[in-house]
Design a protein around this motif. Structure first.
Motif, mmCIF file in Angstrom:
data_model
loop_
_atom_site.group_PDB
_atom_site.id
_atom_site.type_symbol
_atom_site.label_atom_id
_atom_site.label_comp_id
_atom_site.label_asym_id
_atom_site.label_seq_id
_atom_site.Cartn_x
_atom_site.Cartn_y
_atom_site.Cartn_z
ATOM 1 N N PRO A 98 -16.090 5.269 1.304
ATOM 2 C CA PRO A 98 -17.425 4.878 0.793
ATOM 3 C C PRO A 98 -17.629 3.360 0.832
ATOM 4 O O PRO A 98 -16.656 2.606 0.839
ATOM 5 N N PRO A 99 -18.901 2.935 0.859
ATOM 6 C CA PRO A 99 -19.152 1.492 0.904
ATOM 7 C C PRO A 99 -18.939 0.849 -0.461
ATOM 8 O O PRO A 99 -19.259 1.446 -1.484
ATOM 9 N N ARG A 100 -18.384 -0.375 -0.472
ATOM 10 C CA ARG A 100 -18.279 -1.136 -1.721
ATOM 11 C C ARG A 100 -19.574 -1.942 -1.875
ATOM 12 O O ARG A 100 -20.359 -2.036 -0.925
ATOM 13 N N PRO A 101 -19.807 -2.512 -3.046
ATOM 14 C CA PRO A 101 -21.081 -3.220 -3.250
ATOM 15 C C PRO A 101 -21.371 -4.302 -2.206
ATOM 16 O O PRO A 101 -22.519 -4.541 -1.850
ATOM 17 N N ASP A 102 -20.330 -4.940 -1.639
ATOM 18 C CA ASP A 102 -20.586 -5.990 -0.646
ATOM 19 C C ASP A 102 -20.771 -5.446 0.775
ATOM 20 O O ASP A 102 -20.954 -6.203 1.721
ATOM 21 N N GLY A 103 -20.749 -4.113 0.929
ATOM 22 C CA GLY A 103 -20.986 -3.522 2.249
ATOM 23 C C GLY A 103 -19.709 -3.171 2.984
ATOM 24 O O GLY A 103 -19.727 -2.397 3.937
ATOM 25 N N SER A 104 -18.588 -3.713 2.573
ATOM 26 C CA SER A 104 -17.331 -3.378 3.249
ATOM 27 C C SER A 104 -16.919 -1.955 2.852
ATOM 28 O O SER A 104 -17.401 -1.421 1.854
ATOM 29 N N ALA A 105 -16.012 -1.367 3.658
ATOM 30 C CA ALA A 105 -15.613 0.020 3.377
ATOM 31 C C ALA A 105 -14.455 0.042 2.369
ATOM 32 O O ALA A 105 -13.549 -0.793 2.443
ATOM 33 N N ASP A 106 -14.520 0.977 1.437
ATOM 34 C CA ASP A 106 -13.442 1.146 0.458
ATOM 35 C C ASP A 106 -12.373 2.051 1.089
ATOM 36 O O ASP A 106 -12.596 3.250 1.295
ATOM 37 N N LEU A 107 -11.219 1.463 1.394
ATOM 38 C CA LEU A 107 -10.188 2.199 2.140
ATOM 39 C C LEU A 107 -9.026 2.650 1.257
ATOM 40 O O LEU A 107 -7.964 3.022 1.763
ATOM 41 N N SER A 108 -9.250 2.636 -0.066
ATOM 42 C CA SER A 108 -8.127 2.945 -0.960
ATOM 43 C C SER A 108 -7.648 4.398 -0.804
ATOM 44 O O SER A 108 -6.452 4.676 -0.956
ATOM 45 N N ALA A 109 -8.557 5.312 -0.499
ATOM 46 C CA ALA A 109 -8.149 6.716 -0.329
ATOM 47 C C ALA A 109 -7.223 6.846 0.887
ATOM 48 O O ALA A 109 -6.240 7.603 0.863
ATOM 49 N N ILE A 110 -7.510 6.068 1.941
ATOM 50 C CA ILE A 110 -6.683 6.115 3.155
ATOM 51 C C ILE A 110 -5.278 5.583 2.841
ATOM 52 O O ILE A 110 -4.270 6.137 3.275
ATOM 53 N N GLU A 111 -5.241 4.516 2.050
ATOM 54 C CA GLU A 111 -3.947 3.919 1.689
ATOM 55 C C GLU A 111 -3.073 4.944 0.950
ATOM 56 O O GLU A 111 -1.878 5.090 1.235
ATOM 57 N N LYS A 112 -3.713 5.672 0.019
ATOM 58 C CA LYS A 112 -2.956 6.677 -0.753
ATOM 59 C C LYS A 112 -2.389 7.755 0.161
ATOM 60 O O LYS A 112 -1.254 8.200 0.007
ATOM 61 N N VAL A 113 -3.220 8.200 1.121
ATOM 62 C CA VAL A 113 -2.761 9.234 2.054
ATOM 63 C C VAL A 113 -1.569 8.709 2.854
ATOM 64 O O VAL A 113 -0.549 9.398 3.019
ATOM 65 N N ALA A 114 -1.678 7.461 3.342
ATOM 66 C CA ALA A 114 -0.599 6.873 4.153
ATOM 67 C C ALA A 114 0.710 6.868 3.357
ATOM 68 O O ALA A 114 1.778 7.223 3.882
ATOM 69 N N GLU A 115 0.615 6.509 2.092
ATOM 70 C CA GLU A 115 1.806 6.459 1.234
ATOM 71 C C GLU A 115 2.434 7.861 1.095
ATOM 72 O O GLU A 115 3.642 8.034 1.273
ATOM 73 N N GLU A 116 1.571 8.841 0.817
ATOM 74 C CA GLU A 116 2.060 10.217 0.633
ATOM 75 C C GLU A 116 2.699 10.776 1.894
ATOM 76 O O GLU A 116 3.725 11.440 1.853
ATOM 77 N N VAL A 117 2.067 10.491 3.048
ATOM 78 C CA VAL A 117 2.602 10.989 4.322
ATOM 79 C C VAL A 117 3.979 10.359 4.543
ATOM 80 O O VAL A 117 4.948 11.041 4.890
ATOM 81 N N ALA A 118 4.065 9.046 4.308
ATOM 82 C CA ALA A 118 5.339 8.336 4.514
ATOM 83 C C ALA A 118 6.448 8.949 3.674
ATOM 84 O O ALA A 118 7.580 9.107 4.137
ATOM 85 N N LYS A 119 6.121 9.310 2.449
ATOM 86 C CA LYS A 119 7.146 9.836 1.536
ATOM 87 C C LYS A 119 7.565 11.259 1.898
ATOM 88 O O LYS A 119 8.621 11.714 1.471
ATOM 89 N N ASN A 120 6.726 11.976 2.637
ATOM 90 C CA ASN A 120 6.990 13.399 2.869
ATOM 91 C C ASN A 120 7.298 13.798 4.303
ATOM 92 O O ASN A 120 7.676 14.940 4.557
ATOM 93 N N MET A 121 7.147 12.885 5.278
ATOM 94 C CA MET A 121 7.416 13.305 6.667
ATOM 95 C C MET A 121 8.931 13.367 6.888
ATOM 96 O O MET A 121 9.688 12.650 6.233
ATOM 97 N N SER A 122 9.313 14.247 7.831
ATOM 98 C CA SER A 122 10.760 14.443 7.980
ATOM 99 C C SER A 122 11.236 14.294 9.421
ATOM 100 O O SER A 122 12.427 14.375 9.708
ATOM 101 N N ASP A 123 10.296 14.133 10.367
ATOM 102 C CA ASP A 123 10.659 13.937 11.776
ATOM 103 C C ASP A 123 9.492 13.185 12.416
ATOM 104 O O ASP A 123 8.463 12.961 11.749
ATOM 105 N N TYR A 124 9.613 12.856 13.722
ATOM 106 C CA TYR A 124 8.559 12.061 14.379
ATOM 107 C C TYR A 124 7.171 12.658 14.096
ATOM 108 O O TYR A 124 6.919 13.838 14.347
#
Ligand code: UGA
Length: 442
Positions: A98-124
């Motif tokens: 979603p957009p933040r008040p200054d027009g930039s995109a709020d990417l915090s949800a993507i960051e959380k997903v990246a963290e979770e994937v990193a913690k749970n992947m087990s092969d390439y």
């Protein structure tokens, strides 16, 4: 290691328009897909076969692929990555930005997903960004994954922007003009080609990651520019007596211009164009480039929404206490999406001027009630038009093409029709007895 099979085990995070449609369609072309969402309610609905969004043909392919055991739903990324003995080789990120008040995109949800994937992947694993994001988001995903990837599992981060439109999402996904794959390695390219191999008729463009990210921004911004351009031309047509339908046709037949996205109207809305335009402008500014053209595109779009209010005032003079009937609320037909719908700004302006507003939309009423207050929602178009001082066409739903205008003339207080989408034939409407106004048509 990439598995030696034509079928790819895929996990898709996010079950919005892009995530759910992509998941269902990737299952439809033969892959095994697990769709994950942190919103338990959505997953519960999907497990019961109920769609959280309205999209033509979606329910059918979801039901079909669940039955064929190619499509599954899960509440956590952990479960999505290792599902009933299957390990996901490709993880698509399709969460909201979603957009933040200054027009930039709020990417915090993507960051959380990246963290979770990193913690749970087990092969390439190939982590594929599908949400519309600023250039360099993939670089940030890579940094985040590296930080949380304590077991040093090999991975790649790739970009696969999605170009589907709401309302025709399923058919757009299955029949794309092109598939764009921004990849950092040959291994990731190989997996992409495997995923999209069943869509034999579509061209795959392999690029570097940043170019793929930019292709999406540039495409959406160009299409918005095309719409604002034709709307500006419609304004000139109105002032000169030319006809925008003929002008758009004459322009569009030139192959270099093309006839699509040359339909004049009361502006673009939805969650993509307004947000992406703003984000692209912001990103360019951040990098030291003043992309002023995009600001002009936005300005034209804002003033275009108010065209309809001006036209109502030209006919009714003072709006205080007058009843305005709006046909359509969604930002375009065949969707229940109300995000950034022009109707919201139009209603706010009408209310400010003291008008009473009645509205009807075939599909988006429930969503509209959540974001629009202080107006009367009608059960059908005729109830909406009854005793109205003026009717306005906001969204060009098929249902409005087939209105019984004899009945409308009997119900409405004054036969004034302002057409914000150039849906009707001006001569025909006037013959029937309407005071009829449309955009850039004499
Ligand atoms: C748009 C793009 O078309 C998709 O390719 C992209 O994937 C998507 O954004 C996204 O980024 O997710 P969408 O927002 O679903 O898709 O809707 P469009 O059909 O493109 O229409 C956008 C707006 O432009 C609507 O309000 C529509 O009424 C308006 N429009 C469109 C016009 O006013 N005139 C036109 O000629 C075409």
């Amino acid at each position: 290691m990439i598995k030696n099979s034509d079928k790819v085990d895929i996990c898709i995070v996010g079950t919005g328009y892009v995530g759910l449609v992509s998941g269902a369609c990737l299952a439809e072309i033969g892959h095994r897909v697990v769709c994950v969402d942190s919103d338990d309610k959505k997953i519960n609905l999907l497990k019961k076969g109920i769609m959280p969004i309205y999209e033509d043909g979606l329910k059918e392919i979801v039901h079909k692929n669940v039955k064929k055991k190619r499509l599954f739903f899960a509440k956590s990324i952990k479960e999505g990555l290792h599902h009933k003995g299957h390990r996901a080789e490709a993880v698509f990120i399709a969460v909201g930005t979603p957009p933040r008040p200054d027009g930039s995109a709020d990417l915090s949800a993507i960051e959380k997903v990246a963290e979770e994937v990193a913690k749970n992947m087990s092969d390439y694993t190939v982590i594929i960004e599908k949400s519309t994001v600023p250039v360099e988001t993939c670089r940030w995903i890579e940094k985040t994954v590296t930080r949380f990837n304590k077991k040093h599992i090999p991975f790649d981060v790739a970009s696969n922007p999605e170009f589907l439109r709401e309302g025709s999402a399923v058919s757009d996904f299955l029949n794309p003009d092109r598939v764009v794959a921004g990849v950092p390695s040959k291994q990731a390219e190989f997996l992409f080609k495997k995923i999209y191999k069943p869509m034999k008729h579509s061209q795959i463009i392999i690029t570097d990651v940043k170019s793929a990210e930019l292709i999406k921004h540039a495409s959406n911004s160009f299409l918005s520019t095309k719409i604002s351009f034709i709307n500006a031309v419609a304004n000139v047509c109105e002032k000169t007596g030319a006809n925008i339908d003929d002008v758009a046709k004459g322009m569009g037949l030139d192959k270099r211009i093309g006839s699509s996205f040359l339909k004049a109207g009361i502006g673009f809305g939805g969650f993509c164009f307004p947000k992406d335009l703003e984000a692209f402008y912001w990103l360019s500014a951040q990098k030291g480039y003043n992309f002023e053209l995009l600001k002009n595109v936005q300005d034209i779009n804002e003033s275009q929404k108010m065209w309809i209010v001006k036209k109502i005032e030209e006919e009714l003079w003072n709006l205080k206490g007058k009843t305005i009937a709006l046909l359509g609320l969604a930002f375009k037909p065949n969707t229940d999406d109300m995000r950034f719908a022009p109707s919201i700004d139009i209603i706010n302006a009408l209310k400010k001027l003291g008008a009473k507003v009645k509205a009807y939309d075939p599909v988006s009423m429930e969503n509209a009630k959540k974001v629009i207050k202080g107006i009367e929602f009608s059960k059908n178009p005729y109830q909406c038009l009854k005793n109205a001082d003026c009717a306005c066409l906001i969204t060009e739903w098929d249902e409005f093409k087939k209105l019984d205008f004899k009945k409308v003339l009997m119900l409405i207080k004054h036969p004034i029709l302002i057409d914000g989408r150039n849906l009707y034939d001006p001569a025909k409407m006037r013959r029937m007895g309407f005071t009829y106004k449309s955009l850039g048509r004499p």
